[in-house]
Design a protein around this motif. Structure first.
Motif, PDB file in Angstrom:
ATOM      1  N   ASP A  98     -20.526 -52.183  38.800  1.00  0.00           N
ATOM      2  CA  ASP A  98     -19.470 -51.778  39.718  1.00  0.00           C
ATOM      3  C   ASP A  98     -19.851 -50.511  40.471  1.00  0.00           C
ATOM      4  O   ASP A  98     -19.608 -50.387  41.684  1.00  0.00           O
ATOM      5  CB  ASP A  98     -18.167 -51.554  38.951  1.00  0.00           C
ATOM      6  N   GLN A 101     -22.452 -51.267  43.114  1.00  0.00           N
ATOM      7  CA  GLN A 101     -21.853 -52.011  44.222  1.00  0.00           C
ATOM      8  C   GLN A 101     -21.107 -51.084  45.169  1.00  0.00           C
ATOM      9  O   GLN A 101     -21.215 -51.206  46.400  1.00  0.00           O
ATOM     10  CB  GLN A 101     -20.912 -53.077  43.672  1.00  0.00           C
ATOM     11  N   ARG A 102     -20.373 -50.104  44.630  1.00  0.00           N
ATOM     12  CA  ARG A 102     -19.594 -49.207  45.485  1.00  0.00           C
ATOM     13  C   ARG A 102     -20.480 -48.155  46.154  1.00  0.00           C
ATOM     14  O   ARG A 102     -20.217 -47.754  47.286  1.00  0.00           O
ATOM     15  CB  ARG A 102     -18.482 -48.560  44.662  1.00  0.00           C
ATOM     16  N   ASP A 104     -23.536 -48.803  47.098  1.00  0.00           N
ATOM     17  CA  ASP A 104     -24.153 -49.573  48.188  1.00  0.00           C
ATOM     18  C   ASP A 104     -23.177 -49.770  49.343  1.00  0.00           C
ATOM     19  O   ASP A 104     -23.578 -49.761  50.510  1.00  0.00           O
ATOM     20  CB  ASP A 104     -24.637 -50.933  47.668  1.00  0.00           C
TER      21      ASP A 104
END
Length: 286
Positions: A98, A101-102, A104
């Motif tokens: 997670d 992902q954030r 990125d």
């Protein structure tokens, strides 16, 4: 994307993002109110104007839909702010997947990330540290996935199932449904190609009509003259005929490319096209 401390202002406008529970911090960590006050003081001391605020609150079960985070990314296209200020990286996600992902997503939006909850030394180093950690995790995940696939292929091979690829000449791939409903593939003799394989062994051992055994070259010419070509209309060659005579799969022993824990190639059983006696007799003549 840069991860900074903002000890020296490098942006003109910022947005703040808080994530947490709106209850006592002793039970659920820093509340969104505490985070907001800390970030406001941080920005005031460094002369960073706050132009937007985004809050995601957790419920009593610790879940949140991160709707404000998604809105933050959408608002980034308006270019009203150049950086996002959070109290610590754990506000973006405690799980590595997670968090990455954030991070990125911020990079794709062209936003920098400013942390308030760590000292200058940590903040200067964390970008490289997290990049190295995520690279190591990605390599580890790839290695573990490869091992899992290898184990599954070995188990498949031991069970007599086909792992994929092109079926050997003389066989076709059939699909069958297991007890769990999962479809698996096996090798089964192809009627037309299996007949050609039997003709090759018969010609090599006893001959075809003449009563005299034929050598590999004669068998090659005989097959091509009869129009018994290989797949895709290719003609037989001496090498391809010899491979038919040397491959133990035609007596039912399929030597797989995968290896077991001892390093030995897995041998699975398939329906034979010729008898073991015929195969061993052919090996004695080659």
């Amino acid at each position: 994307m840069k991860i900074q401390t903002a000890a020296v202002p490098v942006v003109h406008k910022v947005a703040i993002y808080t994530y947490g529970a709106d209850v006592t911090p002793s039970a659920y960590g820093s509340t969104v109110h505490t985070q907001s006050k800390t970030i406001e003081i941080f920005c005031q001391q460094r002369g960073l104007p706050i132009v937007a605020r985004y809050v995601d609150k957790k419920n009593l079960k610790g879940a949140a839909d991160r709707g404000s985070w998604e809105q933050l990314l959408k608002d980034a296209t308006s270019r009203n702010f150049q950086a996002v200020v959070v109290m610590s990286l754990c506000r973006l996600g405690r799980k590595q997947v997670d968090l990455k992902q954030r991070l990125d997503a911020l990079k794709c939006a062209g936003l920098d990330l400013i942390l308030t909850g760590h000292g200058d030394t940590y903040a200067r180093q964390n970008a490289g540290i997290f990049r190295a950690v995520f690279s190591a995790l990605s390599r580890y995940r790839a290695i573990e996935q490869g091992r899992h696939i290898s184990r599954a292929m070995v188990e498949n091979a031991i069970g007599g199932f086909f792992n994929g690829g092109i079926a050997p000449y003389g066989f076709e791939v059939i699909s069958e449904s297991g007890w769990s409903g999962r479809h698996r593939k096996r090798l089964s003799p192809d009627p037309q190609e299996a007949s050609a394989v039997r003709d090759i062994y018969s010609a090599f051992l006893v001959g075809c009509g003449t009563g005299e055994p034929m050598n590999v070259r004669e068998i090659t010419e005989w097959l091509n003259c009869r129009g018994l070509y290989r797949r895709m209309g290719r003609q037989w060659t001496i090498r391809s005929v010899r491979r038919i005579l040397q491959n133990p799969i035609y007596m039912g022993n399929h030597h797989r490319t995968v290896r077991d824990r001892s390093g030995l190639r897995v041998v699975s059983q398939v329906p034979p096209i010729v008898s073991p006696q015929e195969f061993h007799a052919a090996q004695a003549k080659l």
